[in-house]
Design a protein around this motif. Structure first.
Motif, PDB file in Angstrom:
ATOM      1  N   CYS A 189       0.823  -1.223   0.000  1.00 39.80           N
ATOM      2  CA  CYS A 189       0.000   0.000   0.000  1.00 39.80           C
ATOM      3  C   CYS A 189       0.852   1.265   0.000  1.00 39.80           C
ATOM      4  O   CYS A 189       0.496   2.267  -0.594  1.00 39.80           O
ATOM      5  N   ARG A 209      -5.836  -1.439   1.783  1.00 39.08           N
ATOM      6  CA  ARG A 209      -5.259  -0.689   2.892  1.00 39.08           C
ATOM      7  C   ARG A 209      -4.175  -1.541   3.558  1.00 39.08           C
ATOM      8  O   ARG A 209      -4.371  -2.736   3.777  1.00 39.08           O
ATOM      9  N   THR A 213      -1.711   0.823   8.242  1.00 41.82           N
ATOM     10  CA  THR A 213      -1.818   2.107   7.550  1.00 41.82           C
ATOM     11  C   THR A 213      -3.039   2.864   8.076  1.00 41.82           C
ATOM     12  O   THR A 213      -4.152   2.337   8.052  1.00 41.82           O
ATOM     13  N   THR A 215      -6.092   5.596   8.070  1.00 36.88           N
ATOM     14  CA  THR A 215      -7.006   5.945   6.971  1.00 36.88           C
ATOM     15  C   THR A 215      -6.416   7.083   6.130  1.00 36.88           C
ATOM     16  O   THR A 215      -6.440   7.053   4.899  1.00 36.88           O
ATOM     17  N   TRP A 218      -3.660   5.797   3.920  1.00 40.21           N
ATOM     18  CA  TRP A 218      -4.243   4.980   2.838  1.00 40.21           C
ATOM     19  C   TRP A 218      -4.712   5.922   1.714  1.00 40.21           C
ATOM     20  O   TRP A 218      -4.439   5.699   0.531  1.00 40.21           O
ATOM     21  N   LEU A 235     -10.741   1.845  -3.368  1.00 44.04           N
ATOM     22  CA  LEU A 235     -10.102   1.608  -2.065  1.00 44.04           C
ATOM     23  C   LEU A 235     -10.648   0.308  -1.474  1.00 44.04           C
ATOM     24  O   LEU A 235     -11.831   0.000  -1.656  1.00 44.04           O
ATOM     25  N   GLU A 237     -10.729  -1.876   2.183  1.00 47.62           N
ATOM     26  CA  GLU A 237     -10.406  -2.169   3.597  1.00 47.62           C
ATOM     27  C   GLU A 237     -10.334  -3.687   3.745  1.00 47.62           C
ATOM     28  O   GLU A 237     -11.284  -4.394   3.409  1.00 47.62           O
TER      29      GLU A 237
END
Ligand code: PEP
Ligand code: MN
Length: 343
Positions: A189, A209, A213, A215, A218, A235, A237
């Motif tokens: 990432c 992510r 990391t 938010t 990211w 993106l 998660e």
């Protein structure tokens, strides 16, 4: 930025700091309190030199940034949800996609069965790793280029869009020949060289992510893609490291909600890598949908017990349709429509 000065800072010292702030390209506004003085430094924190350097001054107690470290990825820059096209399929802006497929491409037969099962279930975007980031060098490392050839055959046969990961710059071109979206895995990432290169290959990028990391970091990583020519960033998660050991990672539901608020980019969740256990994939998927996720990426395999990687978390491809049926009311309740079943 706000610069908080220590109490007892003299007028001369304040003047000197104001001067330094002006030198760094900001307009200093002094606010004198009863106990201490703070200075508001007005200016674009993204294009000016960082004022973090002032932290080193003995009179400075704290330096508090106001702006985030990303701009093109922010909602302020683009208030409407971005819709990313993966092959022929839209993701984001109300278009909910479930991407599914095995952790690793293992054989032509395995991929054929998975693609056949998933197509029948209505899945339009197939995942599968040819280059695998494995924690141990003794574990199955993926089929590499041979895996990409298998993906190409399956893509042609089932007309599915393909998502596959690259771990290094030399793999990008070959992967881009078959992939409709290139995945950057959690471990990469913040590999900025890789992000800059992958941004230029003309494919959407799925940015997982990192497991440690924040938010904001990211989204700053997504900013590397956006500033280097890739507008289509999704993106993802996939769980972060916490003290909890009962699950492989901890799915950060707040991270999903925050990323949706801070950014116009679509956000999907990977409950498989978050949970590490297949029976938690459904509840975590529901949680992600509730937090505003625009899609899911789920690991499925025709014979999970014998999978060469991530066996405990892979769902059975032959019965995956049932999971999709269970998710559908949650997706509807979230105001989105499940592309894979309705189109
Ligand atoms: C994967 O998607 O197969 C993978 C390795 O995921 P992550 O980078 O999230 O660990
Ligand atoms: Mn995996």
């Amino acid at each position: 930025m706000i610069i908080v000065l220590k109490s007892g800072t003299s007028k001369e010292q304040i003047e000197k700091i104001k001067h330094d702030i002006t030198d760094l390209g900001y307009d200093p506004k002094v606010i004198e309190g009863v106990e201490r003085t703070i200075i508001g430094a007005v200016g674009d924190e993204l294009s000016h030199q960082s004022l973090e350097t002032l932290r080193g001054m003995p009179e400075v107690e704290n330096v508090i940034p106001i702006q985030k470290r990303f701009k093109l990825a922010s909602r302020e820059y683009s208030p409407h949800d971005t819709v990313v096209k993966i092959g022929d399929w839209k993701l984001g802006g109300g278009n909910f996609q479930t991407i599914a497929g095995p952790c690793s491409i293992e054989s032509e037969e395995q991929m054929d069965t998975v693609a056949s099962d998933l197509s029948a279930a209505g899945i339009r975007i197939l995942r599968g790793g040819a280059f695998k980031p494995r924690t141990s060098p003794y574990d199955f490392q993926g089929l590499g280029k041979k895996g990409l050839d298998i993906l190409q055959n399956i893509k042609d046969k089932y007309n599915m869009a393909i998502v596959t990961e690259v771990m290094g710059i030399p793999e990008i071109k070959d992967a881009a020949m078959v992939a409709d979206m290139i995945q950057i895995g959690a471990r990469n990432c913040q590999n900025y060289h890789l992000l800059k290169e992958v941004a230029q290959v003309g494919r959407p990028v799925l940015l997982k992510r990192g497991m440690a990391t924040k938010t904001e970091e990211w989204l700053a990583a997504a900013e590397y893609l956006l500033t280097n020519g890739c507008d289509d960033v999704v993106l993802c998660e996939r769980g972060i490291r916490t003290f909890e050991t009962a699950t492989r990672n901890t799915m950060d539901v707040s991270g999903i909600a925050l990323a949706r608020q801070w950014s116009h980019l679509p956000v999907i969740a990977d409950p498989s890598h978050a949970a590490g256990i297949q029976h938690l994939v459904l509840p975590l998927s529901c949680a992600a949908i509730g937090a505003g996720a625009d899609g899911l990426i789920i690991e499925v395999h025709p014979d999970p017990i014998h999978a060469l990687s991530d066996a405990p978390q892979q769902m059975q491809s032959g019965t995956f349709r049932q999971t999709l049926d269970q998710l559908e009311p949650f997706i509807k309740a979230a105001g989105k429509h499940m592309i894979s079943l309705n189109n």
